[in-house]
Design an enzyme around this catalytic site. Structure first.
Site, PDB file in Angstrom:
ATOM      1  CB  ILE A  82      -0.804   0.017   0.935  1.00  6.05           C
ATOM      2  CG1 ILE A  82      -1.663  -1.466   1.212  1.00  6.05           C
ATOM      3  CG2 ILE A  82      -1.702   1.139   1.294  1.00  6.05           C
ATOM      4  CD1 ILE A  82      -3.107  -1.831   0.058  1.00  6.05           C
ATOM      5  CE  LYS A  83       3.659   5.397  -4.833  1.00  7.37           C
ATOM      6  NZ  LYS A  83       3.835   5.421  -6.451  1.00  7.37           N
ATOM      7  CB  VAL A  84       0.707   5.814   2.971  1.00 10.60           C
ATOM      8  CG1 VAL A  84      -0.238   6.492   3.814  1.00 10.60           C
ATOM      9  CG2 VAL A  84       0.372   4.198   3.359  1.00 10.60           C
TER      10      VAL A  84
END
Length: 214
Positions: A82-84
């Site tokens: 997950i890119k945050v």
């Protein structure tokens, strides 16, 4: 250093997958929008082509909303990362996701303190954008200097968060990232092609071909 391909173009990913050297994929909403495709469908198809980490980016929002979107991405495939975004809400979301065993890639990192905060929150990866830093500072080495500084800071404290050199514009950025100690370089397709070719290689092959004919 691992090579990720930075694209949402399925044809590019399919071609690169045949080389046997691509370790993962990074995408973002703008790359997927450029392809005119559905986000979830694109991510699913990528998982069939590359057996490695595949970054899917949540939209900037309050932490609770980002966590909810992240859970939906994580259900697609075990390889999803997950890119945050590097924000206070992003840090909160990263901490929550890490507690649930979901791997994260904190993106848009432009300083050592940001990288340390992301690592403290349990980020699996941090992504310093070396090309954008070079643009911002009008320097050809500011981005790689940042990667090197993050590497030193992480090594000082035994931090296991991996460094992804992102926003790579040309092969020299790949060289700089490798020398600075990046764990991963995420590279556009056109730059991957440039990495394979060299004028002296082309010239040498021509000489060999001529010799073989004789």
């Amino acid at each position: 250093m691992q090579f990720f391909i930075d694209t949402a173009n399925i044809d590019e990913i399919r071609t690169a997958s045949t080389w046997g050297i691509i370790d993962g994929v990074t995408t973002n909403p703008s790359l997927i929008a450029r392809e005119g495709r559905n986000l979830g469908e694109t991510i699913r198809e990528i998982t069939t082509l590359i057996d490695g980490p595949i970054s899917a980016e949540v939209q900037e929002a309050p932490a609770e909303a980002m966590v909810k979107e992240a859970f939906s991405f994580a259900q697609i495939h075990p390889n999803i990362i997950i890119k945050v975004p590097m924000t206070f809400e992003g840090i909160k979301a990263t901490k929550t996701l890490s507690a649930h065993g979901i791997k994260t890639n904190v993106t848009l990192v432009f300083s050592v303190p940001q990288a340390l905060m992301a690592a403290k929150a349990g980020a699996t990866y941090v992504s310093p954008f070396i090309g954008r830093i070079d643009d911002f500072t009008a320097s050809e080495r500011a981005g790689s200097d940042l990667v090197q500084d993050i590497r030193i800071a992480f090594d000082n404290y035994g931090i296991e968060t991996k460094i992804i050199a992102a926003s790579i514009r040309h092969t020299q950025h790949v060289t700089q990232a490798a020398l600075a100690g990046a764990d991963v370089a995420t590279i556009p397709f056109r730059v991957l092609l440039d990495m394979i070719e060299h004028p002296l290689t082309t010239k040498g092959l021509a000489i060999f071909r001529d010799a073989a004919k004789k």
